[in-house]
Design an enzyme around this catalytic site. Structure first.
Site, PDB file in Angstrom:
ATOM      1  CG  ASP A   1       9.052   5.313   4.712  1.00 15.38           C
ATOM      2  OD1 ASP A   1       8.677   4.573   5.703  1.00 15.38           O
ATOM      3  OD2 ASP A   1       8.697   6.629   4.784  1.00 15.38           O
TER       4      ASP A   1
ATOM      5  CE1 TYR B   1      14.596   0.208   9.064  1.00 15.48           C
ATOM      6  CE2 TYR B   1      16.000  -0.664   7.725  1.00 15.48           C
ATOM      7  CZ  TYR B   1      15.277  -0.828   8.504  1.00 15.48           C
ATOM      8  OH  TYR B   1      14.838  -2.235   8.946  1.00 15.48           O
TER       9      TYR B   1
ATOM     10  CG  PHE C   1      11.547  -4.626   6.803  1.00 20.08           C
ATOM     11  CD1 PHE C   1      11.232  -3.670   7.659  1.00 20.08           C
ATOM     12  CD2 PHE C   1      10.987  -5.335   5.891  1.00 20.08           C
ATOM     13  CE1 PHE C   1       9.690  -3.597   8.024  1.00 20.08           C
ATOM     14  CE2 PHE C   1       9.573  -4.966   5.834  1.00 20.08           C
ATOM     15  CZ  PHE C   1       8.902  -4.139   6.940  1.00 20.08           C
TER      16      PHE C   1
ATOM     17  CG  HIS D   1       5.777  -1.873  10.396  1.00 23.53           C
ATOM     18  ND1 HIS D   1       6.997  -1.835  11.094  1.00 23.53           N
ATOM     19  CD2 HIS D   1       5.832  -1.543   9.321  1.00 23.53           C
ATOM     20  CE1 HIS D   1       7.709  -1.255  10.335  1.00 23.53           C
ATOM     21  NE2 HIS D   1       6.998  -1.247   9.035  1.00 23.53           N
TER      22      HIS D   1
END
Length: 221
Positions: free
Chosen positions: A66, A68, A79, A187
């Protein structure tokens, strides 16, 4: 409902039966949450990934968790943060792996719009998040992003799906078309990067798949 994307994604997303939860209902819930808390990214950036990577240009789907959840960070691309914003740890790890994978100095340009414009759909499993509260709106977006993956699965052109983390990997079941490719790992966050992200060489693997399909490699740096 207002036109949010202004390219071929609008036709896909508004088609009858696309998603069990109408996008208008999702956006109403986002707007309601925004009355009580800060929600990221800003409303006009929620669908930025779709605007920058229209369906006919999608060659890679890079799927994260999801946005930041701290102020000034989320910019609508998974990202990515605007240049000048302090680099989040996950992005720093991505650039570290990029350097280890392809050689050279780590990338410093934190805005990943150039990747999006080359056909990398930088998609999160949830498109919004409440400030300071990671994964807080995940359930709201599950049907929608599941449906996006299903739609890309039906594309005639081959696509490389990159699944980073458990939220992203949970959507692997929707990638059933044999023409597509799947790359998956932990991740890149500091909590999990050492458990399978570092050393996974996703960038060279993506380009190898693209070359095998007769497509141009992504310029990652």
């Amino acid at each position: 409902m207002e036109n949010l994307i202004n390219n071929g994604w609008d036709e896909i997303i508004t088609a009858d039966g696309f998603c069990a939860t109408p996008l208008s209902d999702i956006m109403k819930a986002v707007d309601e949450s925004a009355k009580h808390s800060n929600v990221y990214p800003e409303r006009n950036r929620i669908f930025y990934a779709f605007r920058e990577t229209p369906p006919e240009r999608v060659r890679v789907v890079l799927l994260g968790q999801d946005p930041y959840h701290e102020p000034m960070q989320a910019n609508g691309l998974a990202f990515s943060v605007f240049n000048g914003v302090k680099m989040p740890p996950s992005l720093r790890n991505i650039f570290k792996e990029l350097s280890l994978d392809l050689g050279g100095e780590p990338r410093t340009d934190t805005d990943l719009t150039d990747w999006a414009q080359q056909g990398v759909l930088l998609l999160n499993s949830a498109l919004t998040v409440v400030e300071h509260n990671a994964n807080s709106m995940a359930s709201l977006w599950t049907d929608f992003t599941d449906s996006v993956i299903k739609a890309v699965n039906d594309f005639e052109n081959p696509v490389v799906f990159v699944l980073w983390g458990n939220n992203a990997r949970s959507k692997k079941r929707y990638i059933t078309n044999p023409r597509h490719h799947i790359i998956e790992s932990a991740h890149p966050s500091p909590l999990s990067a050492s458990r399978g992200f570092f050393g996974s060489k996703p960038f060279s693997k993506i380009n190898s798949y693209l070359e095998s399909d007769g497509l141009t490699k992504i310029k990652w740096k």
